[in-house]
Design a protein around this motif. Structure first.
Motif, PDB file in Angstrom:
ATOM      1  N   LYS A 141      82.605 116.710  53.459  1.00  0.00           N
ATOM      2  CA  LYS A 141      83.158 117.951  54.005  1.00  0.00           C
ATOM      3  C   LYS A 141      84.692 117.942  54.001  1.00  0.00           C
ATOM      4  O   LYS A 141      85.334 118.975  53.753  1.00  0.00           O
ATOM      5  CB  LYS A 141      82.619 118.170  55.420  1.00  0.00           C
ATOM      6  N   ILE A 142      85.286 116.796  54.298  1.00  0.00           N
ATOM      7  CA  ILE A 142      86.748 116.694  54.233  1.00  0.00           C
ATOM      8  C   ILE A 142      87.220 116.952  52.805  1.00  0.00           C
ATOM      9  O   ILE A 142      88.219 117.646  52.577  1.00  0.00           O
ATOM     10  CB  ILE A 142      87.219 115.315  54.730  1.00  0.00           C
ATOM     11  N   ALA A 143      86.477 116.420  51.824  1.00  0.00           N
ATOM     12  CA  ALA A 143      86.820 116.669  50.423  1.00  0.00           C
ATOM     13  C   ALA A 143      86.773 118.160  50.097  1.00  0.00           C
ATOM     14  O   ALA A 143      87.612 118.668  49.338  1.00  0.00           O
ATOM     15  CB  ALA A 143      85.873 115.893  49.512  1.00  0.00           C
ATOM     16  N   GLY A 144      85.797 118.877  50.675  1.00  0.00           N
ATOM     17  CA  GLY A 144      85.717 120.314  50.449  1.00  0.00           C
ATOM     18  C   GLY A 144      86.928 121.052  50.991  1.00  0.00           C
ATOM     19  O   GLY A 144      87.468 121.969  50.349  1.00  0.00           O
ATOM     20  N   ILE A 145      87.353 120.669  52.182  1.00  0.00           N
ATOM     21  CA  ILE A 145      88.548 121.295  52.768  1.00  0.00           C
ATOM     22  C   ILE A 145      89.777 121.005  51.919  1.00  0.00           C
ATOM     23  O   ILE A 145      90.568 121.911  51.608  1.00  0.00           O
ATOM     24  CB  ILE A 145      88.750 120.782  54.214  1.00  0.00           C
ATOM     25  N   LYS A 146      89.932 119.754  51.530  1.00  0.00           N
ATOM     26  CA  LYS A 146      91.096 119.375  50.723  1.00  0.00           C
ATOM     27  C   LYS A 146      91.057 120.051  49.348  1.00  0.00           C
ATOM     28  O   LYS A 146      92.106 120.375  48.780  1.00  0.00           O
ATOM     29  CB  LYS A 146      91.156 117.857  50.579  1.00  0.00           C
ATOM     30  N   MET A 147      89.865 120.263  48.828  1.00  0.00           N
ATOM     31  CA  MET A 147      89.743 120.964  47.551  1.00  0.00           C
ATOM     32  C   MET A 147      90.205 122.408  47.676  1.00  0.00           C
ATOM     33  O   MET A 147      90.943 122.917  46.825  1.00  0.00           O
ATOM     34  CB  MET A 147      88.293 120.901  47.061  1.00  0.00           C
ATOM     35  N   CYS A 148      89.776 123.083  48.728  1.00  0.00           N
ATOM     36  CA  CYS A 148      90.224 124.462  48.960  1.00  0.00           C
ATOM     37  C   CYS A 148      91.736 124.523  49.092  1.00  0.00           C
ATOM     38  O   CYS A 148      92.400 125.397  48.501  1.00  0.00           O
ATOM     39  CB  CYS A 148      89.564 125.023  50.218  1.00  0.00           C
TER      40      CYS A 148
END
Length: 314
Positions: A141-148
């Motif tokens: 989930k942290i990766a998803g935020i950082k991707m956005c």
């Protein structure tokens, strides 16, 4: 969002996605793109690319994810990190490549550091060690935020991220092994009441404190944010109040009308000691929760008993 805008709700069959879908329809958004899991596997990159190329959504609510309680996270850590990384990578990248105007990504309060200062400010993300019982999910989930955030910075996209508190409500997953704490306990108390059992076991000591948010309050918040907020800073969404697991269990016992005892299985993990979100940022944008925990549990239990009776007949 224009009422005729093409809006894709990823994960529309789940607790969050189904509630967002219902709220959108109630507000007059009728041009919704909904694809059941068996017709669009978000873990398959080519399928997602083709879907976006054909449907051309203008707005995306990314509510699709593999989720579960402590037991599910401990038993299937590889599934949690793999599936969530695949889902969010495929959807976020396709949203950029096919010109989506705005995307909303749902994080979770459980991805904040295990010992974050309380209440948890948005700036606390990645400020300490994660809770070990759900670390693979949290990393994804942290990766998803950082991707956005990275796509916003490099490509000028308008992808926003929210961090909900522990969610519950009608349509939740009530599986005894894989559900989150309130849904699992509701099911256990219900069965204990039906079967005349003398006690119900609750995982851990009962001391950890959790903030619970009704999914209808969340849906109202994310639709508001989709309409008025742009920026890479994450936004917390919570009730602003926390309660111990022991207090939550007692409240559930009263709501369900169970007369037996509550016992605590201290051999099982507690998880994070406390999770309470600072919600000043979203309140300043004009949103606040309206459903109390007791009111929400009563309506959820009413839904659950009707659902349980229907499926028991099946």
């Amino acid at each position: 969002m224009d009422k005729e805008a093409r809006i894709y709700v990823a994960g529309h069959e789940g607790l969050v996605g189904s509630t967002i879908t219902r709220h959108l329809r109630e507000q007059g958004f009728n041009n919704l793109i909904l694809k059941p899991r068996d017709s669009l596997d978000l873990c398959r990159q080519e399928s997602v690319k083709n879907f976006f190329a054909f449907e051309k959504p203008e707005y995306v609510f990314l509510a699709a994810a593999r989720v579960g309680g402590i037991a599910a996270n401990q038993q299937h850590p590889a599934d949690f990190i793999r599936d969530n990384l695949q889902i969010q990578t495929n959807v976020i990248d396709s949203a950029y490549r096919h010109g989506v105007k705005k995307l909303l990504f749902l994080g979770s309060s459980c991805i904040y550091p295990r010992l974050a200062s309380q209440p948890i400010h948005e700036e606390c993300l990645m400020g300490g060690y994660l809770e070990s019982t759900n670390e693979p999910y949290a990393v994804a989930k942290i990766a998803g935020i950082k991707m956005c955030q990275a796509y916003n910075r490099q490509y000028g996209t308008d992808f926003i991220c929210v961090m909900p508190a522990n969610l519950y409500g009608p349509g939740d997953n009530f599986d005894l092994e894989n559900a989150h704490v309130l849904a699992a306990l509701m099911h256990r108390f219900h069965l204990a009441k039906l079967n005349g059992e003398k006690e119900v076991a609750v995982w851990g000591t009962g001391k950890p404190r959790r903030e619970f948010l009704h999914v209808d309050d969340l849906a109202a918040a994310v639709i508001l944010l989709m309409n008025i907020y742009s920026g890479s800073e994450i936004i917390n969404i919570g009730s602003g109040k926390d309660i111990s697991i022991a207090e939550a269990a007692q409240l559930l016992k009263e709501v369900i009308g169970y007369s037996g005892a509550i016992v605590y299985d201290t051999a099982k993990p507690d998880g994070t000691p406390q999770k309470l979100l600072d919600i000043n940022k979203i309140k300043a944008l004009g949103w606040q929760p309206v459903i109390t925990l007791e009111e929400g549990l009563r309506s959820t239990y009413k839904w659950f008993t009707e659902y349980y009776r229907r499926h028991a007949r099946d």
